[in-house]
Design a protein around this motif. Structure first.
Motif, PDB file in Angstrom:
ATOM      1  N   HIS A  42      -7.192  -2.676   3.742  1.00 57.23           N
ATOM      2  CA  HIS A  42      -8.121  -1.920   2.952  1.00 57.23           C
ATOM      3  C   HIS A  42      -8.288  -2.914   1.559  1.00 57.23           C
ATOM      4  CE1 HIS A  42      -5.959   1.638   1.018  1.00 57.23           C
ATOM      5  NE2 HIS A  42      -5.923   0.538   0.273  1.00 57.23           N
ATOM      6  N   HIS A  43      -7.176  -3.746   1.389  1.00 54.18           N
ATOM      7  CA  HIS A  43      -7.089  -4.773   0.361  1.00 54.18           C
ATOM      8  C   HIS A  43      -7.433  -6.193   0.868  1.00 54.18           C
ATOM      9  CE1 HIS A  43      -4.414  -2.131  -2.160  1.00 54.18           C
ATOM     10  NE2 HIS A  43      -4.098  -1.572  -1.010  1.00 54.18           N
TER      11      HIS A  43
ATOM     12  N   HIS B 262       0.753  -1.322  -0.019  1.00 51.40           N
ATOM     13  CA  HIS B 262      -0.041  -0.001  -0.025  1.00 51.40           C
ATOM     14  C   HIS B 262       0.870   1.322   0.000  1.00 51.40           C
ATOM     15  CE1 HIS B 262      -3.173   2.827  -0.528  1.00 51.40           C
ATOM     16  NE2 HIS B 262      -2.775   3.463   0.329  1.00 51.40           N
TER      17      HIS B 262
HETATM   18 CU   LIG Z   1      -4.037   0.346  -1.086  1.00 48.50          CU
END
Ligand SMILES: [Cu+2]
Ligand code: HEM
Lengths: 536, 318
Positions: free
Chosen positions: A307-308, A258
């Protein structure tokens, strides 16, 4: 062997001659060009893979016998993996920092070179060695894990996971070394009078990126080593069959990846800041906000990796916290967009090709940004996760964002790098093809995702056929655009007319030295007395 | 009626099979409209400015505006409020999605390369077919035999990874009869895109009958199950089973273990794999004297259990 007297060319290109002088150079400008050549080569390979994937998806091949371009699912999965891994690790991540950053960071702050020129060269060799390992997998069983290497698939597959992750590991080292170099350069080598708050925003962006590179990449490195150890020696870390936890890998992977998406985009934001001010001849609106929001994004981006993983099996509470934190990253991103648009207000806007790419960036990044917010909303992501919606989202930010900025920055600095001008009409035309082609290719993928088409699909149900056809046709428009761009570059290098010192009327330091710059960048050390965008 | 229903209708989302799907679409409709407005403001503003302030002479004078604290505050604050708003709305729906109902009908779902295996409480197992009663809370307990898979039903806006070495769960309450797609959305290798199943929502009585039949079938010997299938799938319309008489296709009477002459004059022995091929890939071997392309393929219509049952039945035609 060149003698000392040969060392007196009037610019960095003819300062020394011969292939050997390039391979052993410690001049940041030459290293930037070497990155440029290699990254362009990898972009070509990754691009060919992309075209093949799109061709395969032109029609569902279970029903009719058309669209059988790649022999079977296995071949498709390999092409998919090479496309993703090459584009991420060998094009988008090194792209702007290693090419434009290397070349212009010292020029921007009035320095003779980066802080550690030899380490700079070493990082290019690291990059090449890592890339060689990655490419070598092609000759040893290939690789079919997807660029994300999710366990336990990556451990159980018969393909060359270990070699590939070693490649990514070594390329990561290159990224760490570059980051380190940039941080020290920014702190130690600024010209007299170049305070932090007089640095161009591109430098701020590279600086924030460098921090991310330095802190996040080692996590990827450790993760990949653990993966290799598991596969080679059967140490049970991620494979449940050995007592490991497959979801742990995803946490580690996204803890790097991220922040890595910001490694990919922050430098692009820096380039766009330069382009917008120059081509509207106006001071940037909200310098401080833009500079510090890069740092802010960099900091918060360490805490949103989950959030993945909303549907990975992590707890609902974790999902809620990650969704909340992701919303916070959205704010500084939005601020930057508003600042750029506000900069145009009461400016004197020209439509030279670099500016077209910058405006294209704003357009596409706006769409990438709002779809990012949608994905950050929990129940929406449950539906969209791992569908073509996500594919569209990240292409809008990585291609529409980073690659557009890279192209724009490249045209912008071309006269400085090579001392020549290029064919402006074809450059603009290439923009038009890339921009339209991009939207034709990727916009339908949002709809496909909403309809439920999963990503990494070799074949699909007939309901998805029309939109896939449109998308494939778009990929040919993009190809046309890039071929035109290639022509512009080659033609400019060979026959371009001589470039003036400062063709666009910019205020930053690099435009005050010769085009192309001399070996030592500046004939006399510049003394800085004002900010970078003093268009009055 | 809410003002974003128009956007919802245009959003290309699949049929809404559950109440949660409707809630998700409401939120999505809101996000679509807000995103559209945001893009229109940013992109529209950009286009308006670049046109209005396009360069007229090389020495245009420009304004020197370095910042504006009030404006910057406003355009940080408004997005923040919107983002937190949609976050909270999302949280609310997510809470429902993730809170397992009590007394739900539980079904175990096992992902494996490359099929979904469903197991009902009474022990009945099916492959790639999940039948559930309408208006009933159903809880799926997911696991995996090999690598990660993800159980995705677009019409229910429902997705959950199946993770080897642990259980994960989802629930839903279908309120529409019909057939819905099940996709695998976590990349799992060669036939990832072929790992497609069917979710059938039926009336409660039909569901009970389905389970009973399943139960009965499970207790039948393999060959008996094959016999039933042979009738159900209408194999008997083309193949005779009690005499050497030839119908549309070759007879299957006393065929197992014998040799067959094919149209290219080669010979094959009829064994289990030959039978399997003939059902799934009927044009691979054509028996001499019969036209190609007459027999339809049963690929995707017969699961492994059913295939073995049919093979067993044909074996025993003596
Ligand atoms: Cu991300
Ligand atoms: C406003 C800023 C952004 C937000 C709120 C955002 C949000 C998200 C979310 C929530 C996901 C997860 C979707 C899923 O896997 O289901 C995602 C995926 C992704 N985003 Fe973003 N994003 C933003 C900007 C970016 C940028 C700037 C980049 C890169 C330059 C990027 C690259 C990606 C990639 C590569 C993925 C998919 C990874 C994969 O599964 O392969 N995003 N984004």
């Amino acid at each position: 062997m060149a003698t000392k007297s040969a060392h007196h060319g009037d610019n960095y290109i003819n300062f020394e001659k011969g292939l050997w002088s390039w391979l052993t150079t410690v001049d940041h400008k030459r290293i930037g060009l070497m990155y440029m050549a290699t990254v362009m080569f990898f972009f070509l390979i990754g691009g060919i893979m992309a075209l093949l994937l799109r061709l395969e998806l032109f029609a569902p091949n279970a029903a009719a016998n058309v669209g059988n371009v790649l022999k079977n699912g296995d071949v498709y999965n390999q092409v998919l993996t090479y496309h993703g891994a090459i584009m991420v690790f060998m094009v988008i991540v090194p792209g702007i920092p290693a090419i434009l950053g290397n070349f212009f960071l010292p020029l921007h702050i009035g320095a003779k070179d980066v802080a550690f020129p030899k380490i700079n060269l070493a990082s290019w060799y690291c990059f090449m060695a890592g890339a060689a390992l990655a490419i070598a997998t092609f000759f040893f069983k290939k690789i079919d894990t997807g660029w994300t290497f999710y366990t336990p698939y990556s451990i159980r597959t018969g393909t060359a996971t270990v070699l590939m992750v070693l490649g990514a590991f070594v390329m990561g080292m290159s990224s760490v070394l570059t980051g380190l170099n940039f941080i020290v350069t920014v702190h130690k080598l600024r010209a007299p009078g170049m305070t932090m708050h007089r640095m161009p925003l591109f430098v701020w962006a590279l600086y924030s990126t460098a921090i991310l590179q330095l802190l996040a990449t080692p996590v990827l490195a450790i993760t990949l080593l653990l993966l290799a150890a598991e596969k080679l020696f059967g140490v049970g870390i991620f494979d449940p069959a050995l007592g490991g936890d497959p979801v742990l890998f995803q946490h580690f992977f996204w803890f790097y990846s991220h922040p890595a998406v910001y490694i990919m985009i922050i430098p692009a934001m820096g380039v766009v800041s330069e382009l917008i001010t120059t081509f509207s001849k106006k001071v940037i609106f909200g310098y401080t906000a833009i500079a510090y929001s890069s740092l802010g994004i960099a900091a918060v981006s360490f805490f949103v990796w989950g959030h993945h993983m909303f549907v990975s099996g992590q707890s609902a509470t974790a999902g809620i916290i990650f969704s909340f934190l992701t919303m916070l990253v959205g704010v500084p991103t939005a601020i930057k967009m508003f600042n750029w648009v506000a900069t145009l207000y009461k400016g004197s806007v020209s439509f030279d090709s670099p500016m077209l790419f910058a405006l294209g960036f704003l357009f596409l990044f706006a769409i990438g940004g709002v779809t990012g917010i949608m994905l950050a909303v929990l129940p929406i992501d449950v539906h969209f996760h791992d569908t073509y919606f996500v594919v569209a989202h990240f292409h809008y930010v990585m291609v529409g964002g980073t690659l557009m900025a890279l192209m724009g920055g490249f045209y912008y600095w071309f006269p400085k790098m090579f001392g020549k001008m290029f064919n402006e009409s074809i450059a603009r035309l290439s923009f038009v093809f890339i921009f339209i082609g991009f939207n034709v290719t990727f916009f339908p993928q949002f709809i496909l995702g909403a309809m439920g088409m999963p990503r990494r699909y070799f074949d699909y149900i007939p309901a998805y056929e029309n939109l896939n056809k449109i998308s494939t046709i778009g990929s040919w428009l993009i190809l046309t655009g890039f071929l035109m761009g290639l022509w512009v570059i080659v033609q400019g290098l060979r026959n371009g007319p001589k470039a003036p010192l400062n063709p666009w009327g910019s205020k930053t330091l690099e435009w005050q030295t010769a085009s192309p710059p001399p070996h030592d960048n500046f004939a006399v050390e510049p003394i800085v007395t004002a900010g970078p965008y003093e268009y009055r | 009626m809410m003002w974003f229903n128009l956007a919802k209708a245009q959003s290309f989302m699949p049929t809404q099979g559950t109440e949660i799907a409707k809630q998700v679409d409401n939120l999505y409709g809101f996000l679509l409209i807000t995103s559209f407005i945001a893009c229109a403001l940013v992109i529209g503003g950009m286009i308006y400015f670049v046109w209005k302030y396009r360069r007229k002479t090389p020495n245009d004078k420009t304004a020197y505006i370095s910042h504006n604290t009030f404006l910057e505050f406003v355009w940080s604050f408004i997005p923040l409020v919107i983002f937190l708003g949609v976050f909270a709305w999302g949280w609310y729906i997510y809470h429902d999605m993730r809170t397992m109902p009590k007394n739900a009908l539980e079904i175990n779902v096992v992902g494996k390369q490359w099929a979904w295996e469903m197991e009902y409480k009474n022990g009945y197992k099916t492959v790639n077919e999940l039948v559930v009663p309408i208006n009933t809370d159903v809880k799926l307990i997911l696991s995996s035999l090999d690598v990660l898979h993800s159980f995705f039903v677009p019409s229910f806006r429902m997705k959950q990874d199946a993770v080897p070495g642990q259980y994960t769960a989802v629930w839903f309450r279908a309120d529409k009869l019909g057939d819905f797609h099940i996709f695998c959305t976590e990349y799992c290798g060669t036939s990832h895109s072929g790992m497609i199943g069917k979710l059938k929502v039926v009336n409660k009585e039909d569901f009970d009958r389905y389970l009973e039949q399943g139960q009965e079938e499970r207790n039948l010997p393999l060959a008996k199950r094959g016999e039933k299938l042979f009738a159900v799938k209408a194999c008997a319309s083309c193949h005779s089973v009690d005499s050497p008489a030839v119908k549309v296709g070759p007879t299957l009477f006393q065929k197992f273990g014998t040799e067959e002459v094919l149209d290219d004059n080669s010979k094959v022995t009829i064994d289990e794999n030959y039978l399997r091929d003939s059902m799934l890939n009927p044009n691979k071997h054509i028996v001499k004297g019969f036209p190609k392309g007459v027999m339809p393929t049963f690929q995707g219509q017969l699961n492994e259990n059913e295939l073995s049952a049919l093979v067993e039945y044909i074996k025993e035609l003596k």
